[in-house]
Design an enzyme around this catalytic site. Structure first.
Site, mmCIF file in Angstrom:
data_model
loop_
_atom_site.group_PDB
_atom_site.id
_atom_site.type_symbol
_atom_site.label_atom_id
_atom_site.label_comp_id
_atom_site.label_asym_id
_atom_site.label_seq_id
_atom_site.Cartn_x
_atom_site.Cartn_y
_atom_site.Cartn_z
ATOM 1 N N ASN A 1 -3.763 3.847 16.321
ATOM 2 C CA ASN A 1 -4.865 3.410 15.463
ATOM 3 C C ASN A 1 -5.155 1.961 15.761
ATOM 4 O O ASN A 1 -4.338 1.093 15.458
ATOM 5 C CB ASN A 1 -4.465 3.488 13.979
ATOM 6 C CG ASN A 1 -4.316 4.910 13.517
ATOM 7 O OD1 ASN A 1 -5.199 5.727 13.713
ATOM 8 N ND2 ASN A 1 -3.182 5.205 12.905
ATOM 9 N N GLU B 1 0.827 -1.187 0.000
ATOM 10 C CA GLU B 1 0.000 0.000 0.000
ATOM 11 C C GLU B 1 0.866 1.243 0.000
ATOM 12 O O GLU B 1 1.924 1.284 0.625
ATOM 13 C CB GLU B 1 -0.924 -0.021 1.223
ATOM 14 C CG GLU B 1 -1.954 -1.123 1.081
ATOM 15 C CD GLU B 1 -2.862 -1.271 2.276
ATOM 16 O OE1 GLU B 1 -2.648 -0.586 3.292
ATOM 17 O OE2 GLU B 1 -3.795 -2.076 2.187
ATOM 18 N N CYS C 1 6.530 -7.055 7.196
ATOM 19 C CA CYS C 1 7.681 -6.648 8.007
ATOM 20 C C CYS C 1 8.039 -7.796 8.933
ATOM 21 O O CYS C 1 7.156 -8.455 9.481
ATOM 22 C CB CYS C 1 7.345 -5.395 8.822
ATOM 23 S SG CYS C 1 8.759 -4.732 9.739
ATOM 24 N N CYS D 1 6.390 -5.563 15.754
ATOM 25 C CA CYS D 1 6.037 -4.698 16.871
ATOM 26 C C CYS D 1 4.580 -5.017 17.219
ATOM 27 O O CYS D 1 3.761 -5.230 16.324
ATOM 28 C CB CYS D 1 6.188 -3.237 16.470
ATOM 29 S SG CYS D 1 7.852 -2.860 15.874
ATOM 30 N N SER E 1 11.095 5.570 15.315
ATOM 31 C CA SER E 1 9.910 5.088 16.030
ATOM 32 C C SER E 1 10.354 4.707 17.433
ATOM 33 O O SER E 1 10.853 3.608 17.653
ATOM 34 C CB SER E 1 9.308 3.877 15.310
ATOM 35 O OG SER E 1 8.829 4.268 14.045
ATOM 36 N N LEU E 2 10.206 5.621 18.363
ATOM 37 C CA LEU E 2 10.740 5.385 19.706
ATOM 38 C C LEU E 2 9.720 4.665 20.596
ATOM 39 O O LEU E 2 9.963 3.572 21.077
ATOM 40 C CB LEU E 2 11.194 6.708 20.331
ATOM 41 C CG LEU E 2 11.944 6.588 21.651
ATOM 42 C CD1 LEU E 2 13.237 5.798 21.503
ATOM 43 C CD2 LEU E 2 12.245 7.977 22.232
ATOM 44 N N HIS E 3 8.607 5.306 20.837
ATOM 45 C CA HIS E 3 7.421 4.691 21.455
ATOM 46 C C HIS E 3 7.549 4.247 22.904
ATOM 47 O O HIS E 3 6.568 3.750 23.481
ATOM 48 C CB HIS E 3 6.906 3.495 20.640
ATOM 49 C CG HIS E 3 6.646 3.778 19.193
ATOM 50 N ND1 HIS E 3 6.323 5.024 18.700
ATOM 51 C CD2 HIS E 3 6.659 2.962 18.097
ATOM 52 C CE1 HIS E 3 6.152 4.951 17.387
ATOM 53 N NE2 HIS E 3 6.357 3.723 17.001
ATOM 54 N N GLY F 1 7.032 -2.168 6.137
ATOM 55 C CA GLY F 1 8.400 -2.654 6.128
ATOM 56 C C GLY F 1 9.388 -1.785 6.874
ATOM 57 O O GLY F 1 9.095 -0.664 7.262
ATOM 58 N N GLU F 2 10.580 -2.363 7.099
ATOM 59 C CA GLU F 2 11.661 -1.652 7.771
ATOM 60 C C GLU F 2 12.689 -1.264 6.703
ATOM 61 O O GLU F 2 13.441 -2.123 6.211
ATOM 62 C CB GLU F 2 12.266 -2.559 8.854
ATOM 63 C CG GLU F 2 13.545 -2.041 9.479
ATOM 64 C CD GLU F 2 13.493 -0.566 9.895
ATOM 65 O OE1 GLU F 2 12.650 -0.191 10.726
ATOM 66 O OE2 GLU F 2 14.318 0.215 9.365
ATOM 67 N N CYS G 1 3.533 8.324 1.226
ATOM 68 C CA CYS G 1 4.103 7.401 2.188
ATOM 69 C C CYS G 1 4.314 6.098 1.452
ATOM 70 O O CYS G 1 3.357 5.484 0.981
ATOM 71 C CB CYS G 1 3.089 7.257 3.321
ATOM 72 S SG CYS G 1 3.524 6.033 4.526
ATOM 73 N N SER H 1 11.838 6.563 8.064
ATOM 74 C CA SER H 1 11.482 6.173 9.428
ATOM 75 C C SER H 1 12.005 4.780 9.728
ATOM 76 O O SER H 1 11.820 3.853 8.949
ATOM 77 C CB SER H 1 9.956 6.193 9.579
ATOM 78 O OG SER H 1 9.585 5.729 10.859
ATOM 79 N N CYS I 1 1.567 -2.993 15.693
ATOM 80 C CA CYS I 1 1.577 -2.674 14.260
ATOM 81 C C CYS I 1 0.908 -3.750 13.427
ATOM 82 O O CYS I 1 1.221 -4.931 13.552
ATOM 83 C CB CYS I 1 3.025 -2.495 13.791
ATOM 84 S SG CYS I 1 3.166 -2.178 12.031
ATOM 85 N N CYS J 1 -0.574 5.318 8.889
ATOM 86 C CA CYS J 1 0.610 4.499 9.078
ATOM 87 C C CYS J 1 0.335 3.459 10.150
ATOM 88 O O CYS J 1 -0.338 3.734 11.129
ATOM 89 C CB CYS J 1 1.799 5.345 9.515
ATOM 90 S SG CYS J 1 2.368 6.445 8.237
HETATM 91 N N1 SAH Z 1 9.347 0.134 10.068
HETATM 92 C C1 SAH Z 1 9.562 1.539 10.119
HETATM 93 C C2 SAH Z 1 8.798 2.250 9.035
HETATM 94 C C3 SAH Z 1 7.277 2.094 9.127
HETATM 95 S S1 SAH Z 1 6.719 3.583 9.745
HETATM 96 C C4 SAH Z 1 9.225 2.061 11.497
HETATM 97 O O1 SAH Z 1 8.653 1.313 12.274
HETATM 98 O O2 SAH Z 1 9.584 3.199 11.791
HETATM 99 C C5 SAH Z 1 5.204 3.284 10.384
HETATM 100 C C6 SAH Z 1 4.964 4.195 11.565
HETATM 101 O O3 SAH Z 1 3.659 3.935 12.063
HETATM 102 C C7 SAH Z 1 5.919 3.892 12.695
HETATM 103 O O4 SAH Z 1 6.249 5.026 13.451
HETATM 104 C C8 SAH Z 1 5.090 2.944 13.508
HETATM 105 O O5 SAH Z 1 5.582 2.823 14.804
HETATM 106 C C9 SAH Z 1 3.743 3.581 13.429
HETATM 107 N N2 SAH Z 1 2.659 2.676 13.756
HETATM 108 C C10 SAH Z 1 2.663 1.331 13.680
HETATM 109 N N3 SAH Z 1 1.478 0.838 14.094
HETATM 110 C C11 SAH Z 1 0.715 1.883 14.418
HETATM 111 C C12 SAH Z 1 -0.619 2.012 14.896
HETATM 112 N N4 SAH Z 1 -1.391 0.955 15.094
HETATM 113 N N5 SAH Z 1 -1.086 3.267 15.129
HETATM 114 C C13 SAH Z 1 -0.309 4.344 14.864
HETATM 115 N N6 SAH Z 1 0.933 4.279 14.415
HETATM 116 C C14 SAH Z 1 1.457 3.065 14.190
HETATM 117 FE FE1 SF4 Z 2 7.775 -3.232 11.127
HETATM 118 FE FE2 SF4 Z 2 7.730 -0.603 11.644
HETATM 119 FE FE3 SF4 Z 2 5.512 -2.108 11.919
HETATM 120 FE FE4 SF4 Z 2 7.514 -2.397 13.635
HETATM 121 S S1 SF4 Z 2 6.265 -0.534 13.324
HETATM 122 S S2 SF4 Z 2 6.380 -4.080 12.653
HETATM 123 S S3 SF4 Z 2 9.274 -2.095 12.337
HETATM 124 S S4 SF4 Z 2 6.596 -1.675 10.028
#
Ligand code: SAH
Ligand code: SF4
Length: 384
Positions: free
Chosen positions: A317, A109, A129, A133, A240-242, A186-187, A122, A218, A136, A360
């Site tokens: 989300n 997508e 991936c 996480c 993506s720190l979180h 993806g990463e 985007c 990212s 995600c 995202c």
């Molecule tokens: N893999 C890389 C690039 C993907 S970016 C990364 O993780 O940074 C996708 C972004 O959306 C990241 O910041 C991820 O943490 C965030 N994300 C993933 N799941 C999400 C969700 N359910 N709600 C909001 N943001 C989310």
């Molecule tokens: Fe992969 Fe980024 Fe999703 Fe983590 S947040 S599973 S690294 S796409």
């Protein structure tokens, strides 16, 4: 991190012998070398580059700068192939989501998010991936493969097709697609070579010409690759720190077990070219009761001290079956205020395209899911 350790791992499709080769995705040197082998002068390769990446042409026979017999020979030997848009969803807020199909049938997508005077697409770097996480949706997908450079640059080209923004097309003079974020599926730092090649094509001033200042990559924190990302690509970095401690971060982002927060912060501090005008974006997903307390906000301030940083607070989300809830609005505002008073710009990102699941972290191909349900009956994953 063992890529094959989760789910399925397979390689991008290569054209088999006898098939016409795709010229998209070759960098300038590779295209020049290919044309040399084909018997064309270097200036021909430059004309071809311009036709493909500046004009957006896909048909060799329509390339008027190239002599007719050469057009014919090129068309017999090569193709110019980008992913095929098989679905388009347009949100009530103007954002769009495209489902793009690759030649081997896999889909990713790509999302377009317009703003007043700019717009970002985007793009995805992998099908699925491997990182899983826990918040995600993409990470719950079983099948994973790297996208080729053609498939990465092809998403940008297909988006420009859909928006009609090539020279001579209706929106040429009001291009909305000004920025690119690698925040799709993806990463990207697990597919560095292909991402790097695609970004060099995208940044080339005689082609698509979107500058590194307008590109943001990212990452979940692939520490050993962050330096190369800065040195070789020079794009903006988003992390993506979180979470603010290893205990929580390892729980929600398994990559943290390999590259803990201290090593990640050290790599950020060393990122080339940082200044107040050029900061690292830290994405912080607000998960109710997990990472949204006052002490988390204070810990975040402490972690970021000394790094030119801005923070994006992301509302979680939820997706079907997701194990978390979004933080309350009041909690998010309190968190943002604490960061703000410590001097960090920290907007709460309003999710765009919610009605079309374009945000995202929600990207996950529907038809791949359908296919996956037949997964065990069918050992051959190379569906046409
Ligand atoms: N893999 C890389 C690039 C993907 S970016 C990364 O993780 O940074 C996708 C972004 O959306 C990241 O910041 C991820 O943490 C965030 N994300 C993933 N799941 C999400 C969700 N359910 N709600 C909001 N943001 C989310
Ligand atoms: Fe992969 Fe980024 Fe999703 Fe983590 S947040 S599973 S690294 S796409």
């Amino acid at each position: 991190m063992g890529l094959a350790s989760h789910g399925e791992w397979f390689s991008p499709p290569q054209a088999s012998a006898g098939e016409r080769k795709n010229l998209i995705g070759l960098d300038r040197e590779e295209l020049a070398a290919e044309m040399k082998t084909f018997g064309l002068e270097p200036f021909r390769a430059r004309q071809l580059w311009h036709a493909i990446y500046h004009r957006g042409q896909r048909d060799f026979r329509a390339m008027t700068t190239i002599a007719k017999p050469v057009q014919e020979r090129l068309a017999e030997a090569y193709v110019l192939e980008v992913p095929q848009v098989v679905e388009e969803h347009v949100s009530s807020d103007g954002s769009r989501k495209w489902l793009m199909r690759m030649v081997d049938g896999h889909e990713v997508e790509t999302v377009f998010i317009p703003d007043e005077d700019r717009g970002a697409i985007c793009i995805s770097s992998q099908v699925g991936c491997t990182l899983r996480c826990t918040f995600c949706h993409t990470g719950t997908q079983d099948l994973v493969r790297n996208l080729s450079s053609a498939e990465i640059v092809g998403q940008v080209m297909a988006a420009r097709d859909a928006l009609g923004e090539w020279p001579g097309q209706p929106s040429e003079n009001q291009r909305q697609m000004t920025n690119i974020v690698l925040m799709g599926m993806g990463e990207p730092l697990f597919n560095f070579d292909n991402v790097s090649k695609a970004l060099h094509i995208i940044m080339d001033g005689e082609g698509i010409s979107i500058s590194k200042r307008r590109i943001t990559l990212s990452t979940s924190g692939v520490v050993p690759m962050i330096g190369r990302c800065g040195a070789e690509l020079g794009v903006n970095l988003a992390i993506s720190l979180h979470a603010t401690n290893d205990e929580v971060r390892s729980r929600i982002m398994p990559i943290n077990r390999k590259y803990p927060i201290a090593s990640l912060m050290a790599a950020c501090k060393a990122y080339p070219g940082l200044s107040n005008a050029r900061r690292i974006t830290f994405e912080y997903l607000m998960l109710k009761g997990i990472n949204d307390s006052t002490s988390d906000a204070l810990a975040l301030v402490k972690l970021l001290s000394g790094i030119p940083a801005k923070v994006n607070l992301l509302p979680f989300n939820a997706w079907p079956g997701s194990p978390y809830e979004p933080s309350d609005e009041a909690t998010m505002h309190r968190f943002a205020d604490l960061l703000m008073s410590a001097g960090f710009a920290s907007p709460i990102r309003t999710p765009r395209g919610r009605d079309i699941m374009a945000a995202c972290g929600q990207l996950r191909s529907q038809s791949l899911r359908a296919r996956q349900e037949h997964h065990h009956e069918d050992e051959d994953h190379t569906h046409g």
